[in-house]
Design an enzyme around this catalytic site. Structure first.
Site, short mmCIF file in Angstrom:
data_model
loop_
_atom_site.label_atom_id
_atom_site.label_comp_id
_atom_site.label_asym_id
_atom_site.label_seq_id
_atom_site.Cartn_x
_atom_site.Cartn_y
_atom_site.Cartn_z
N HIS A 60 0.86 -1.18 0.00
CA HIS A 60 0.00 0.00 0.00
C HIS A 60 0.89 1.23 0.00
O HIS A 60 1.72 1.40 0.89
CB HIS A 60 -0.93 0.02 1.22
CG HIS A 60 -1.89 1.16 1.18
ND1 HIS A 60 -3.16 1.07 0.64
CD2 HIS A 60 -1.76 2.46 1.60
CE1 HIS A 60 -3.77 2.23 0.73
NE2 HIS A 60 -2.94 3.10 1.31
N CYS A 61 0.71 2.08 -1.00
CA CYS A 61 1.56 3.27 -1.14
C CYS A 61 0.76 4.52 -0.78
O CYS A 61 -0.20 4.86 -1.48
CB CYS A 61 2.09 3.39 -2.57
SG CYS A 61 3.11 4.86 -2.84
N PRO A 62 1.13 5.22 0.29
CA PRO A 62 0.40 6.44 0.66
C PRO A 62 0.55 7.55 -0.37
O PRO A 62 -0.33 8.42 -0.48
CB PRO A 62 1.02 6.84 2.00
CG PRO A 62 2.37 6.21 2.01
CD PRO A 62 2.23 4.94 1.24
N ASN B 231 -3.31 4.41 -2.47
CA ASN B 231 -3.92 3.18 -2.98
C ASN B 231 -2.96 2.02 -2.81
O ASN B 231 -1.75 2.23 -2.62
CB ASN B 231 -4.28 3.35 -4.46
CG ASN B 231 -5.36 2.37 -4.91
OD1 ASN B 231 -5.87 1.58 -4.12
ND2 ASN B 231 -5.69 2.42 -6.19
#
Length: 298
Positions: A138-140, A144
């Site tokens: 999960h990439c802030p 997403n």
């Protein structure tokens, strides 16, 4: 409890045409990302290119930088607003399992957090609150998950950010050399102190993101080529599936045979249908309590 996901239906694209995670940290990080790109745009155009006496130099670099910046932001938007491969919530029902027409003795697993039947290589994301197929992480910064359906856009985002960072860093160096040789009051429309501060901040930003996105780009390409996501590597789940060759994996991730569309954030993906592919509308019924369900032998 309200879902953290906002989805829209589109007659042409079907369900899940729009996807957005309502996470405060992710939204702030995404806004910061756009602001940093726009800051670089401001410095490149108004501090370095417009005051330049060389029209050809300004036009060429302006077109190249703005094109790369546009593609970077478009890739970011697609990575952020594309369903990464979410499994519908609450489909762990007897009726749904029967509709899958699985072989007797086959085992399926239920996610205890979102009560869904987990396809192979799916993992639960605590931020998206969904199981994601082939979840890498999960990439802030894109607010997403990076998964089966949007990994291409995330790879493009890191690639284009690395390219504009390298391009702007090169222009900053040349602009400094030009200003040292010429009068500082003539090489920029801003005052010399303001020009120096703006260029130093851009230099720091470009160097930082060049390193960061280059590493992320290399990591993502390596994950695609080895057919192994970051979370699978972290959990030591390698060797539990038949891996595909590197070139075949690249074609699957990028949406087909090699073409210029690989570099376009506007081209869609043609994902293969899988045996446990989940549908948006699932049969209704009570959620099965067991986390491990074995299809009975008849």
């Amino acid at each position: 409890m309200k879902s953290p996901v906002h989805r829209c239906r589109d007659p042409e694209h079907g369900p899940s045409a729009m996807w957005f995670i309502r996470d405060a940290c992710g939204i702030v990080c995404a806004v910061i990302t756009w602001m940093l790109v726009l800051y670089a745009e401001f410095v490149v155009v108004f501090v370095m290119l417009l005051p330049s006496k060389n029209l050809t130099y300004s036009l060429i670099n302006g077109v190249v930088f703005n094109s790369l910046a546009f593609l970077a932001l478009a890739s970011h938007f697609r990575a952020m607003c594309t369903d990464p491969g979410a499994v519908p919530k609450g489909n762990a029902t007897k009726e749904y399992i029967e509709s899958l027409q699985l072989k007797p003795g086959q085992v399926v697993y239920k996610c205890p957090k979102c009560c869904s039947i987990k396809p192979d290589r799916a993992h639960h994301c605590s931020v998206c609150k969904r199981c994601i197929r082939k979840m890498d992480h999960h990439c802030p910064w894109v607010n997403n998950c990076v998964g089966e359906n949007n990994q291409k856009y995330f790879v493009l985002f890191t690639m284009y950010i690395a390219l504009i960072s390298l391009h702007s860093l090169t222009m900053v160096v040349f602009h400094f050399l030009y200003c040292f040789e010429d009068d500082w009051t003539k090489c920029s429309s801003f005052s010399p102190p303001a020009t120096v501060i703006l260029l130093i901040l851009l230099c720091f930003e470009a160097l930082l993101f060049l390193i960061f996105t280059s590493v992320m780009f290399g990591t993502q390409v390596h994950s695609i080529c080895t057919d192994e996501t970051g979370i699978e590597r972290l959990k030591g789940e390698t060797g539990k599936w038949d891996k595909v060759p590197c070139w075949e994996a690249m074609q699957a991730a990028c949406g087909g045979p090699f073409s210029l569309s690989w570099c376009s954030p506007f081209s869609g993906l043609r994902c293969e249908r899988r045996p446990l592919e989940v549908l948006e509308e699932v049969p209704q019924g009570e959620i099965i309590e067991e986390d491990i369900i074995e299809i009975p032998l008849y």
